[in-house]
Design an enzyme around this catalytic site. Structure first.
Site, PDB file in Angstrom:
ATOM      1  N   HIS A  92      13.394  -3.083  -2.618  1.00  0.00           N
ATOM      2  CA  HIS A  92      12.743  -3.403  -3.898  1.00  0.00           C
ATOM      3  C   HIS A  92      13.547  -4.506  -4.570  1.00  0.00           C
ATOM      4  CE1 HIS A  92      10.225  -2.690  -7.405  1.00  0.00           C
ATOM      5  NE2 HIS A  92      11.324  -2.764  -8.147  1.00  0.00           N
ATOM      6  N   ILE A 149       2.195   4.770   1.387  1.00  0.00           N
ATOM      7  CA  ILE A 149       2.357   5.337   2.731  1.00  0.00           C
ATOM      8  C   ILE A 149       1.632   6.676   2.750  1.00  0.00           C
ATOM      9  CG2 ILE A 149       4.051   6.330   4.321  1.00  0.00           C
ATOM     10  CD1 ILE A 149       3.924   3.265   4.295  1.00  0.00           C
ATOM     11  N   LYS A 199       0.833  -1.197   0.000  1.00  0.00           N
ATOM     12  CA  LYS A 199       0.000   0.000   0.000  1.00  0.00           C
ATOM     13  C   LYS A 199       0.871   1.252   0.000  1.00  0.00           C
ATOM     14  CE  LYS A 199      -3.997  -2.046   0.126  1.00  0.00           C
ATOM     15  NZ  LYS A 199      -4.894  -1.900  -1.043  1.00  0.00           N
TER      16      LYS A 199
END
Ligand code: GRF
Length: 215
Positions: A112, A96, A94
């Site tokens: 990542h 931030i 989601k």
């Protein structure tokens, strides 16, 4: 010895990166404390991993707070209640909220599973990242830890580690080569942050070598 860095960790799924932080704390004395784990997924294994260590593990999502403003306030409240000093996104799906980005500017890290700025951005998460790497036919991939800003995967890159690809791997095999790199990279960057070795010079974030020069 300075007090351990107080972390709030966000995770949406399996939580192997969260576990890598726990393992580094247990085995290498990583000077951090995980004060709270927050997930948008009530069934996230990451929440169970936190609970197994007696760490507050909170489900915050559109189910618990349908109104986005309430959700943002709830998340910031949890971080401040637990006196979190830095935030880690360990596989969090989601965005931030802006209030959290503001309160923790330059203190929110994300891992990542590719070498940003390539193969990142909206929708680039999980296996999709490795499918894009596979489709591009590149002969190298790796992991990135970066600061989080408003746009997905856009903040300053702090550290990267790469792995060569033969070109014969499936996306799943690329993922399997990259995930262990994440598990090593994230604790290393957290150690630098906890030891005060993350410096911003002329707008560029740099990690100062540690005394034992394991840079
Ligand atoms: C990792 O590949 C991470 O890079 C990405 O999501 C995955 C999370 O895996 N953001 P896990 O939940 O930490 O095992």
């Amino acid at each position: 010895m300075a007090d351990p860095l107080r972390l709030g960790i966000f995770a949406s799924g399996h939580g192997s990166n969260l576990q890598a932080v726990f393992d580094a704390m247990d085995r290498e004395g990583l000077p951090v404390r995980v004060e709270v784990v927050i997930s948008n997924n009530s069934r996230a294994h990451a929440l169970q991993r936190a609970r197994a260590r007696g760490i507050p593990a909170m489900h915050v999502s559109s189910v618990t707070q349908p109104d986005p403003a309430d959700r943002s306030r709830r998340i910031l409240h949890l971080l401040e209640k637990h006196r979190v000093e830095a935030v880690v996104l360990a596989g969090y799906m989601k965005r931030i909220p802006a209030n959290v980005l503001e309160r923790y500017r330059d203190r929110i890290l994300n891992v990542h599973p590719a070498l940003l700025p390539l193969f990142g951005g909206p929708g680039m998460y999980g296996l999709r990242v490795h499918q894009a790497v596979w489709s591009a036919g590149v002969r190298i991939s790796g992991a990135t830890v970066h600061l989080v800003e408003e746009e997905y995967d856009s903040g300053s890159i702090l550290a990267q580690v790469s792995v060569p690809l033969s070109g014969r791997e499936t996306p799943q095999e690329i993922a399997a080569k990259v995930l262990p790199l994440e598990h090593r990279l994230l604790p290393r960057v957290l150690r630098s942050l906890a030891e005060g070795r993350l410096q911003c010079q002329d707008g560029r974030w740099l990690i100062e070598p540690s005394d034992d020069s394991e840079s």
